[in-house]
Design a protein around this motif. Structure first.
Motif, PDB file in Angstrom:
ATOM      1  N   GLY A   1       0.952  -1.323   0.142  1.00 34.24           N
ATOM      2  CA  GLY A   1      -0.441  -0.272  -0.076  1.00 34.24           C
ATOM      3  C   GLY A   1       1.055   0.829  -0.104  1.00 34.24           C
ATOM      4  O   GLY A   1       0.763   1.785   0.370  1.00 34.24           O
ATOM      5  N   LEU A   2       1.754   1.040  -1.199  1.00 34.68           N
ATOM      6  CA  LEU A   2       2.493   2.291  -0.907  1.00 34.68           C
ATOM      7  C   LEU A   2       3.239   2.837  -2.108  1.00 34.68           C
ATOM      8  O   LEU A   2       3.687   1.549  -3.066  1.00 34.68           O
ATOM      9  CB  LEU A   2       3.813   2.455  -0.003  1.00 34.68           C
ATOM     10  N   LEU A   3       3.353   4.196  -2.448  1.00 34.16           N
ATOM     11  CA  LEU A   3       3.565   4.765  -3.733  1.00 34.16           C
ATOM     12  C   LEU A   3       5.107   5.230  -3.351  1.00 34.16           C
ATOM     13  O   LEU A   3       4.320   6.453  -2.126  1.00 34.16           O
ATOM     14  CB  LEU A   3       3.025   5.730  -4.843  1.00 34.16           C
ATOM     15  N   LEU A   4       5.926   4.629  -3.722  1.00 31.20           N
ATOM     16  CA  LEU A   4       7.413   5.038  -3.159  1.00 31.20           C
ATOM     17  C   LEU A   4       7.854   6.486  -3.921  1.00 31.20           C
ATOM     18  O   LEU A   4       8.065   5.946  -5.891  1.00 31.20           O
ATOM     19  CB  LEU A   4       8.018   4.480  -3.272  1.00 31.20           C
ATOM     20  N   ALA A   5       8.837   7.633  -3.866  1.00 30.24           N
ATOM     21  CA  ALA A   5       9.533   8.271  -4.817  1.00 30.24           C
ATOM     22  C   ALA A   5      11.073   7.981  -3.555  1.00 30.24           C
ATOM     23  O   ALA A   5      11.300   7.940  -2.513  1.00 30.24           O
ATOM     24  CB  ALA A   5       9.341   9.797  -4.121  1.00 30.24           C
ATOM     25  N   LEU A   6      11.696   7.137  -4.923  1.00 23.70           N
ATOM     26  CA  LEU A   6      13.202   7.442  -4.622  1.00 23.70           C
ATOM     27  C   LEU A   6      14.243   8.009  -5.453  1.00 23.70           C
ATOM     28  O   LEU A   6      14.258   8.713  -6.540  1.00 23.70           O
ATOM     29  CB  LEU A   6      12.913   5.469  -5.462  1.00 23.70           C
ATOM     30  N   GLU A   7      15.203   8.753  -4.353  1.00 27.01           N
ATOM     31  CA  GLU A   7      16.379   8.731  -5.539  1.00 27.01           C
ATOM     32  C   GLU A   7      17.211   9.051  -4.869  1.00 27.01           C
ATOM     33  O   GLU A   7      18.210   8.713  -3.830  1.00 27.01           O
ATOM     34  CB  GLU A   7      16.368  10.645  -4.910  1.00 27.01           C
TER      35      GLU A   7
ATOM     36  N   ILE B   1       3.130   7.850  -0.904  1.00 24.21           N
ATOM     37  CA  ILE B   1       1.657   7.594  -0.351  1.00 24.21           C
ATOM     38  C   ILE B   1       1.487   6.671   0.445  1.00 24.21           C
ATOM     39  O   ILE B   1       1.897   5.054  -0.572  1.00 24.21           O
ATOM     40  CB  ILE B   1       1.400   8.444  -1.617  1.00 24.21           C
ATOM     41  N   ALA B   2       0.535   6.127   1.715  1.00 28.82           N
ATOM     42  CA  ALA B   2       0.088   5.186   2.376  1.00 28.82           C
ATOM     43  C   ALA B   2      -0.845   5.406   1.499  1.00 28.82           C
ATOM     44  O   ALA B   2      -1.823   6.463   1.368  1.00 28.82           O
ATOM     45  CB  ALA B   2       0.292   6.109   3.316  1.00 28.82           C
ATOM     46  N   TYR B   3      -1.312   3.927   1.107  1.00 24.17           N
ATOM     47  CA  TYR B   3      -2.593   3.729   0.011  1.00 24.17           C
ATOM     48  C   TYR B   3      -3.231   2.684   0.554  1.00 24.17           C
ATOM     49  O   TYR B   3      -2.947   1.451   0.400  1.00 24.17           O
ATOM     50  CB  TYR B   3      -2.877   4.170  -1.313  1.00 24.17           C
ATOM     51  N   PHE B   4      -4.472   2.514   0.238  1.00 26.52           N
ATOM     52  CA  PHE B   4      -5.466   1.287   0.011  1.00 26.52           C
ATOM     53  C   PHE B   4      -6.810   0.839  -1.423  1.00 26.52           C
ATOM     54  O   PHE B   4      -6.463   2.400  -1.661  1.00 26.52           O
ATOM     55  CB  PHE B   4      -6.257   1.007   0.925  1.00 26.52           C
ATOM     56  N   VAL B   5      -6.525  -0.448  -1.209  1.00 27.97           N
ATOM     57  CA  VAL B   5      -7.784  -0.691  -3.222  1.00 27.97           C
ATOM     58  C   VAL B   5      -8.801  -0.781  -2.316  1.00 27.97           C
ATOM     59  O   VAL B   5      -9.653  -1.938  -0.898  1.00 27.97           O
ATOM     60  CB  VAL B   5      -7.105  -1.451  -3.738  1.00 27.97           C
ATOM     61  N   LEU B   6      -9.945  -0.088  -2.770  1.00 33.70           N
ATOM     62  CA  LEU B   6     -11.883  -0.230  -2.294  1.00 33.70           C
ATOM     63  C   LEU B   6     -11.881  -1.641  -2.305  1.00 33.70           C
ATOM     64  O   LEU B   6     -11.753  -2.016  -3.884  1.00 33.70           O
ATOM     65  CB  LEU B   6     -12.169   0.921  -3.097  1.00 33.70           C
TER      66      LEU B   6
ATOM     67  N   ALA C   1      -6.027   7.149  -1.658  1.00 33.87           N
ATOM     68  CA  ALA C   1      -4.524   8.310  -0.637  1.00 33.87           C
ATOM     69  C   ALA C   1      -4.536   8.195   0.562  1.00 33.87           C
ATOM     70  O   ALA C   1      -5.922   9.385   1.061  1.00 33.87           O
ATOM     71  CB  ALA C   1      -4.184   9.480  -1.456  1.00 33.87           C
ATOM     72  N   VAL C   2      -4.290   8.494   1.400  1.00 41.27           N
ATOM     73  CA  VAL C   2      -4.402   7.783   2.884  1.00 41.27           C
ATOM     74  C   VAL C   2      -3.967   9.560   3.418  1.00 41.27           C
ATOM     75  O   VAL C   2      -4.238  10.058   4.014  1.00 41.27           O
ATOM     76  CB  VAL C   2      -4.338   6.917   3.817  1.00 41.27           C
ATOM     77  N   HIS C   3      -2.517   9.038   3.010  1.00 43.82           N
ATOM     78  CA  HIS C   3      -1.397   9.618   3.890  1.00 43.82           C
ATOM     79  C   HIS C   3      -0.725  10.390   2.668  1.00 43.82           C
ATOM     80  O   HIS C   3      -0.134   9.467   2.059  1.00 43.82           O
ATOM     81  CB  HIS C   3      -1.015   9.766   4.921  1.00 43.82           C
TER      82      HIS C   3
END
Length: 131
Positions: free
Chosen positions: A30-36, A44-49, A58-60
């Motif tokens: 449940g994460l979309l990560l930004a990586l450098e 972004i912390a998220y879940f699928v309905l 999107a939660v955070h």
């Protein structure tokens, strides 16, 4: 995640003042990560309905200290909407930052119906592990 959505997530890259930022969807977490340079600089912390149309919720949105002000949060939200579009599902931005970004970019972030927002809030309330 569909193959098309995986390609969209892999293809997303943002150039900013600190260098290139890549985005990686870790759906199972449940994460979309930004990586450098392989280091997580935002997420972004998220879940699928659970119910159709299985919106991404999107939660955070978090940018790590020292990386703020470089467009990383906006890049995360833009990528999140791109993944949803590639999958053909809507986004419910419960996160205040994502909701604010969506309001400023209606051409990239279609509004979720009140019904979807209510369903997302109910699922979040019922499962504390999603917060």
């Amino acid at each position: 995640m569909t193959e098309k959505a995986e390609r969209a997530a892999r293809a997303e890259k943002t150039e900013n003042r600190g260098g290139a930022v890549d985005f990686r969807d870790e759906r199972e977490k449940g994460l979309l990560l930004a990586l450098e340079d392989g280091t997580t600089v935002g997420r972004i912390a998220y879940f699928v309905l659970d119910e159709a149309p299985h919106a991404l919720v999107a939660v955070h949105t978090v940018v790590e200290p020292g990386h703020e002000g470089r467009g990383i949060a906006g890049g995360l939200v833009r990528t999140f909407y791109g993944i949803a579009a590639a999958e053909g599902v809507p986004v419910v931005p419960l996160c205040p930052y994502a909701a604010s970004w969506a309001a400023k970019h209606p051409d990239e972030a279609p509004a979720a119906s009140e019904e979807l927002v209510s369903a997302a809030k109910a699922q979040l309330a019922a499962d504390p592990g999603l917060r």
